[in-house]
Design a protein around this motif. Sequence first.
Motif, PDB file in Angstrom:
ATOM      1  N   GLN A  64       6.334   7.294  -4.788  1.00  0.00           N
ATOM      2  CA  GLN A  64       5.706   5.991  -5.052  1.00  0.00           C
ATOM      3  C   GLN A  64       5.912   5.000  -3.904  1.00  0.00           C
ATOM      4  O   GLN A  64       5.351   3.922  -3.923  1.00  0.00           O
ATOM      5  N   MET A  65       6.774   5.354  -2.944  1.00  0.00           N
ATOM      6  CA  MET A  65       7.167   4.362  -1.945  1.00  0.00           C
ATOM      7  C   MET A  65       6.379   4.524  -0.654  1.00  0.00           C
ATOM      8  O   MET A  65       5.774   5.551  -0.411  1.00  0.00           O
ATOM      9  N   ARG A  66       6.445   3.458   0.164  1.00  0.00           N
ATOM     10  CA  ARG A  66       5.769   3.492   1.447  1.00  0.00           C
ATOM     11  C   ARG A  66       6.801   3.406   2.560  1.00  0.00           C
ATOM     12  O   ARG A  66       7.836   2.780   2.418  1.00  0.00           O
ATOM     13  N   GLU A  67       6.484   4.023   3.675  1.00  0.00           N
ATOM     14  CA  GLU A  67       7.367   3.940   4.827  1.00  0.00           C
ATOM     15  C   GLU A  67       7.475   2.489   5.285  1.00  0.00           C
ATOM     16  O   GLU A  67       6.472   1.808   5.396  1.00  0.00           O
ATOM     17  N   GLU A  69       7.665  -0.826   7.506  1.00  0.00           N
ATOM     18  CA  GLU A  69       7.054  -1.125   8.807  1.00  0.00           C
ATOM     19  C   GLU A  69       7.612  -2.388   9.442  1.00  0.00           C
ATOM     20  O   GLU A  69       7.209  -2.785  10.528  1.00  0.00           O
ATOM     21  N   TYR A 180      12.861   3.752   1.348  1.00  0.00           N
ATOM     22  CA  TYR A 180      12.101   4.980   1.553  1.00  0.00           C
ATOM     23  C   TYR A 180      12.969   6.156   1.997  1.00  0.00           C
ATOM     24  O   TYR A 180      12.938   7.236   1.425  1.00  0.00           O
TER      25      TYR A 180
END
Lengths: 482, 413, 250
Positions: A64-67, A69, A180
């Motif tokens: 469900q997570m995003r890297e 940035e 993440y």
Amino acid sequence: MATESEELESLVNRRYEHGFVTDIEMDTLPPGLNEDVIRAISARKNEPEFMLEWRLKAYRMWLQMREPEWAHVHYPPIDFDAISYFAAPKSDADRPKSLDEVDPKLLETYDKLGIPLHERARLAGVAVDAVFDSVSVATTFKEKLSEAGVIFCSFSEAVENHPELVRKYLGSVVPQRDNYYAALNSAVFSDGSFVYVPKGVRCPMELSTYFRINSANTGQFERTLIIADEGSYVSYLEGCTAPMRDENQLHAAVVELVALKDAEIKYSTVQNWYPGDEEGKGGIYNFVTKRGDCRGANSKISWTQVETGSAITWKYPSCILRGDNSVGEFYSVAVANNFQQADTGTKMIHIGKNTSSTIVSKGISAGKAQNAYRGLVKVMPQADGARNHTQCDSLLIGKECGAHTFPYMEIKNQGAKVEHEATTSKISADQLFYCRQRGLSEEDAVNMIVNGFCKEVFNELPMEFAVEAQALLNVSLEGAVG
Amino acid sequence: MSNSDKLRSAAEQLGPDGLSDLRSRAAENFGTTGFPTTRMEDWKYTDLSIASDISVAALDDFRVDLPPSYEIPDIEAHWLIISNGSPQVGGLSAIDGVDIALLSEADVDLQFDLPLADLNLALLSDGLKLTVNAGVNVDKPVGLLFFDDADTDSLVSQGRVIIDVQKGASVQVIEFHTTRGDARKYANVFVDLNIEDNARVDYARLQARDLSAVQTARLSVAAGRDATLRHFALDTGGKLVRNDLVIDIAKTGADVEFNGLYLADAGQHVDNHTRVDHRVGPAHSKQEYRGIIKGRAVWNGKAVVHEGADGTDAQQANHNLLMSERAEINAKPELEIYAEDVKCSHGTTVGQLDENAVFYLRTRCLDEEQARRLMTHAFAMGVAHRCPIDACTTWVDSHVEDALNALVAEDAK
Amino acid sequence: MLDIKNLSASVGGAEILHDLSLSVGTGEVHAIMGPNGSGKSTLAQVIAGRDDYEVTGGSVTLDGEDLLDLDPEERAREGVFLGFQYPVEIPGVNNAYLLKAAVNAQRAHRGLDEIDAFEFLKLAKEKMALLGMDQKFLNRGVNEGFSGGEKKRNEILQMAMLEPRLAILDETDSGLDIDALKAVAHGVNALRSPERSIVLVTHYQRLLDYIQPDHVHVLSGGKIVRSGDKTLATELEERGYDWLKEAANG
Ligand SMILES: Nc1ncnc2c1ncn2[C@@H]1O[C@H](COP(=O)(O)OP(=O)(O)OP(=O)(O)O)[C@@H](O)[C@H]1O
Ligand SMILES: [Mg+2]
């Protein structure tokens, strides 16, 4: 010397004859990540059911997570499906068979760092398990620890022998969903260290991964858990000054520290992973989550780090100052040369009363490197009497590098006293001239000044580490001047 | 009607005139972006939903009403009035050496780079362009009075002023914000200041809106060769205030100094963001902001030293006194440096008065309250005295005094 | 005048003064000497009422009145003056303003009217001239950016303006040049009177050449270990403190 290496070589060959290769191939999972891979990892390690559940939960969160940035770093996207999440130790066939096969540049560095000869083979990844010296040292070491009641073993052993401790503390400082890379680590971690220091025990020696048997290949997703029970003390050393040979590009480790009432943990790191070459090719991505929880009153956690390696470092060893009167410290030297990128710092979260924290960060940028300090000092409304002092200095060597500071201060208590100071400058021409006028070469003068700049942090390192760290700094900055 | 439709029709209603095209383009842009949110790094600690609420309410029945009279502050200056977002042409007095024009009639290039700038343009009835002619030394400060006055409903007002200070000229500018009436008010003000080579500007932004007012204000400065800027900002009013000061140094020899004082009483939220870009060196920037806080304050100072800007000297300081249990400060002093020969530093402190000094004063016969008051006052005045415009000092001194007394007085209750 | 009985005090959890007793008669000048870290400044700060110093036992009275119950400013208004070893810098607070506020606070305490501004300036300038201080110091922040010696002179100026009953001067002589030392001594001597008592904390015989003490005490390890007349100071100058420490421990 010649006989020694011949000896080693024969040893290597003998092993090969014994057919290690087939064994290993059975253990390696194909690249890619899904629930079956996680089940396979867990099964391969004979883990109890709760560990598998814990991993799967982490994996589902990760999906469900995003890297992130936000860090001040740039790199091509990582293909998480190209990574093999359970690679057994590298087959000896792929390793250099003796020091003669090792990159001479690496050996030259060992020389400059003053690494003992018998160490060099192990560090360079020569296929030898024959560093008899350290094995014997390790044995006496283990005896002493068990006398004191200290548990110090690999994470896998801890899961097997002390499941109740693991279950109680794992993820209690860095929860699976924390970020993440922590989520990814939680799902797939291979191994790592586990330390438990019982009540009132002062650990009789500095613990170091270096002495831990089985540490040869903890892989790219390492997990460390250290628990200091009430009134205990432990000092832990991670890493070593010598550049390690490593084939994995992505490293996403998690370190959790728990200090109960009156306990103290001192955690020192020297990180010198492969930074990539002078053109910025290759090098390790070091995305680490380190956090300490001062859970009990009067507890103390102190992080000291010397970061010279890795192509990209993304790391914020932090302290949650929950217990009243607890103390958090962060001492850091981060060097970035050539094309390295470092985004590192700390978080100090003041929750208990009369908590105090100290941050000393020294960043050195050279070549085309980017070096950022990112820190958070947060004082919660109930944290009466909180104190923080932050000193954050950057040194610039060269016209194409960058030095950045991003300190966040979130203060919600009237009684808090928070001070932050930062400076950025190039090496002082006056100091340089003074040293050179006294007969030092420019390079020696720079080394001397840079070492002086880092002194406050080196002072926090255990003795022998401090000496090595200085040598390391000089090597890392080689070619930065002139 | 959707909110963006309402915005579009309000924008249309303001025309037709020289700004019509700009308005409709800006309304279009803002319709897609909307207000910044706290998910954006720059707006992490400041939530504009209240500004959005007032705007939506104001758009329901959008019109530009003018107040019957203005309250001009007791500061000797050439006052130009922008009331409820409209420049008062009638009140435009002639100033020697300064050309004054309405934006709708001037030939100007307006930027579309930020959502709030779009909102500003979309609802801008008109703005001012001031040109200080080359070599002129303007006799008295030029005062920009942003005066918002409404009694009922919600008022949203846009202010926009472009100031061009030509080569070798020198001028003092006072940007003064005040309000009257019980309406919920949101003001969104943009000032562009271009300081050409060898010119000098002394600037004071004095904000004394009522305690229910919302303000977002941005001053963008471009500094020419050997240009000088002395800037001082004072915030005592407003329920939610966000100021951006953005300074761009693209030519050598610029010397800019900007200081500020913010008082945030309980229930107030005051956010100051500063950014200075050093694109070339040598140049010098120095800032110090101080806050006395019972409510909530944000300070974010950023200095960016670009590649090649050697010889940069950039200093930042921010000091905060927390005066109540609920007080909160979020401070972030940032340095981003891509050059080598630089001298940059920042220092931020959060805390209370120096207890050593309080004790010292007490051994000199002052009682504790006197000692604290004296120290708090000295803390505020330490930066207030750097207001570069002499004509303002009396007003600033007494206004700060009153605001401090109000802040401290509540403790006695 | 000043009576200290069995005083014990600690700071930061450590007891610094142990069971210390000292009596200073009206009109007398006492010198307190002693090794670094022995507790001299601690004693001075405790008398002045610094609240991070915790009194754990004993009493301190001024002409029979209990000082320990009073706030620092009350003690000051009662006439206790402390010249700090390290005078505090208070940027932004005007030196003249402080001086006037202090004088007026004390006058109010004594039931007198506020001093008139003109009168005040005249007085301040007079005292400054006596101390060889430039008048520009009046308009600077309190001790802000003052040199070590200037700070000490400023302390004496404040003392001269406040005319205390009891003045405790903590190493007011250190960091002074010869002229300044004479000026300070002059300032102190001018204040000397049968109604006033003075306690000088010092490391050097030199000051005592200018201000002749009636009694000399040695403070070591948080106690008065020896008292005598001014010859004791000369003896200390020659022999140092070790013999006394041994005597005290043995
Ligand atoms: N806040 C504190 N916490 C702990 N110890 C303290 C503190 N303040 C003072 N001390 C200690 O108390 C002792 C007495 O200090 P004090 O300043 O009274 O010495 P002193 O006799 O005036 O010395 P000097 O001659 O150097 O001025 C010293 O050992 C000092 O380190
Ligand atoms: Mg002393």
